[in-house]
Design an enzyme around this catalytic site. Structure first.
Site, short mmCIF file in Angstrom:
data_model
loop_
_atom_site.label_atom_id
_atom_site.label_comp_id
_atom_site.label_asym_id
_atom_site.label_seq_id
_atom_site.Cartn_x
_atom_site.Cartn_y
_atom_site.Cartn_z
N THR A 19 47.13 53.43 43.41
CA THR A 19 48.30 52.83 42.77
C THR A 19 48.85 53.72 41.66
O THR A 19 48.18 54.62 41.15
CB THR A 19 47.95 51.46 42.18
OG1 THR A 19 47.03 51.63 41.09
CG2 THR A 19 47.33 50.55 43.23
N GLU A 25 43.77 38.13 47.08
CA GLU A 25 43.90 39.19 46.08
C GLU A 25 44.28 38.55 44.75
O GLU A 25 45.29 37.86 44.64
CB GLU A 25 44.97 40.21 46.49
CG GLU A 25 45.08 41.34 45.50
CD GLU A 25 46.06 42.43 45.91
OE1 GLU A 25 46.25 43.39 45.15
OE2 GLU A 25 46.65 42.31 47.01
N GLU A 73 46.69 53.32 38.67
CA GLU A 73 45.45 54.08 38.80
C GLU A 73 45.69 55.56 38.58
O GLU A 73 44.90 56.23 37.91
CB GLU A 73 44.86 53.84 40.19
CG GLU A 73 43.53 54.52 40.42
CD GLU A 73 42.97 54.21 41.80
OE1 GLU A 73 41.89 54.73 42.13
OE2 GLU A 73 43.60 53.41 42.54
N ASP A 113 49.09 35.79 41.17
CA ASP A 113 49.41 36.39 39.87
C ASP A 113 50.26 35.40 39.09
O ASP A 113 50.73 34.40 39.64
CB ASP A 113 50.14 37.73 40.04
CG ASP A 113 49.85 38.72 38.91
OD1 ASP A 113 49.99 38.32 37.74
OD2 ASP A 113 49.48 39.87 39.20
N ASP A 158 42.22 42.78 33.75
CA ASP A 158 42.27 43.09 32.33
C ASP A 158 40.85 43.33 31.83
O ASP A 158 39.98 42.46 31.96
CB ASP A 158 42.90 41.93 31.56
CG ASP A 158 43.28 42.30 30.14
OD1 ASP A 158 42.53 43.07 29.50
OD2 ASP A 158 44.31 41.82 29.65
N ASP A 218 39.11 50.89 36.05
CA ASP A 218 39.05 52.22 35.43
C ASP A 218 38.47 52.15 34.02
O ASP A 218 38.57 53.11 33.27
CB ASP A 218 40.45 52.87 35.41
CG ASP A 218 41.40 52.16 34.48
OD1 ASP A 218 41.20 50.95 34.21
OD2 ASP A 218 42.38 52.79 34.01
N ASP A 230 46.64 29.98 38.10
CA ASP A 230 45.29 30.36 37.73
C ASP A 230 44.39 30.39 38.96
O ASP A 230 44.17 29.38 39.62
CB ASP A 230 44.76 29.34 36.71
CG ASP A 230 43.44 29.73 36.09
OD1 ASP A 230 42.74 30.61 36.64
OD2 ASP A 230 43.11 29.16 35.03
#
Length: 262
Positions: free
Chosen positions: A240, A92, A243, A117, A167, A203, A144
């Site tokens: 989430t 993920e 979201e 992350d 992003d 989104d 990264d």
């Protein structure tokens, strides 16, 4: 010599201390730039956010990072199956504060989640959630994801990949920073087993359209949807908080599920 040194150059006041970028903010915890200058300078798809680490998050980082965290430093090769004692492993990329990651790990204990992350509060939050909920199938990687895919993962070692709400870099001059590009997909394909699914969600509709175009054109992936379009949100992907906020604003969320062919 201590890694905290006094500096008097560049106009900085004597006595002010600057932390070495290789030193963790928390003893034993993640470092700010694990790969350092060893790797080439290139346009990044992410921008580290500066935000306050709570007491609980800091405690989790100090105690749990040595157990469940690791640095993406570009040195050495990792076998995810070995990391998770033989479980199938999903990568993920970008997990925010980790709530959705923890929910998915709890719902599917037979799958390991390697969560990447650079957001320190989120790393601490996910580690804390994993401990409180007894989730032994979560590992947290700092750094990264491109370096991880390119240099540190065994080819064909991943059973899936998730990129949720990356992003969108909405300004046209920043589109080159978007993660889902042909070069990224080639790296992803190298690490995914045949039949493994790359699952993206966004989104930001213009980014969704770009994702669909780039994924559809890549020879290593095929759309799981017969109509060649977007997929319904799978039941395993939690709704989430981020979201929900977007939906409240009238945003349209699109999921894309593409299978690794070959």
């Amino acid at each position: 010599m201590s890694k905290l040194q006094n500096h008097t150059h560049d106009g900085q006041a004597p006595g002010r201390q600057t932390r070495d970028r290789s030193e963790p903010r928390f003893p034993g915890g993640p470092v700010a730039d694990p790969a350092g200058s060893h790797h080439e300078r290139r346009i990044r798809s992410f921008q580290p956010r500066r935000s306050r680490v709570t007491t609980g998050q800091g405690d989790a980082l100090q105690r749990l990072w040595p157990l469940w965290g690791f640095e993406i430093d570009g040195h050495g090769v990792l076998d995810p199956a070995e990391m998770f004692d033989g479980l199938p492993v999903v990568l993920e990329i970008g997990f925010g504060m980790g709530e959705a990651t923890a929910q998915m790990a709890a719902a599917d204990p037979g799958t390991g989640i390697l969560a990447v992350d650079v957001h320190t509060p989120g790393q601490g939050n996910l580690l804390g959630l994993a401990e409180r909920n007894g989730l032994s199938n979560v590992r947290v990687a700092n750094g990264d994801a491109i370096i991880l895919l390119r240099e540190m993962l065994v080819p064909g070692s991943l059973d899936g990949m998730r990129v949720y709400f990356p992003d969108p870099w909405p300004k046209k001059r920043h589109h080159k920073r978007r993660l889902i590009q042909p070069e990224f997909l080639t790296l992803a394909a190298k690490c995914l087993k045949p039949g493994a699914v790359l699952h993206c969600a966004t989104d930001w509709e213009p980014y969704a359209e770009q994702m669909l175009d780039v994924l559809s054109a890549h020879p290593d992936f095929e759309n799981t949807q017969e109509d060649g379009g977007y997929a319904p949100r799978p039941a395993f992907r939690p709704l989430t908080r981020f979201e929900g906020q977007g939906l409240d604003k009238g945003h349209v969320v699109n999921d894309l599920l593409f299978r690794r062919v070959g």
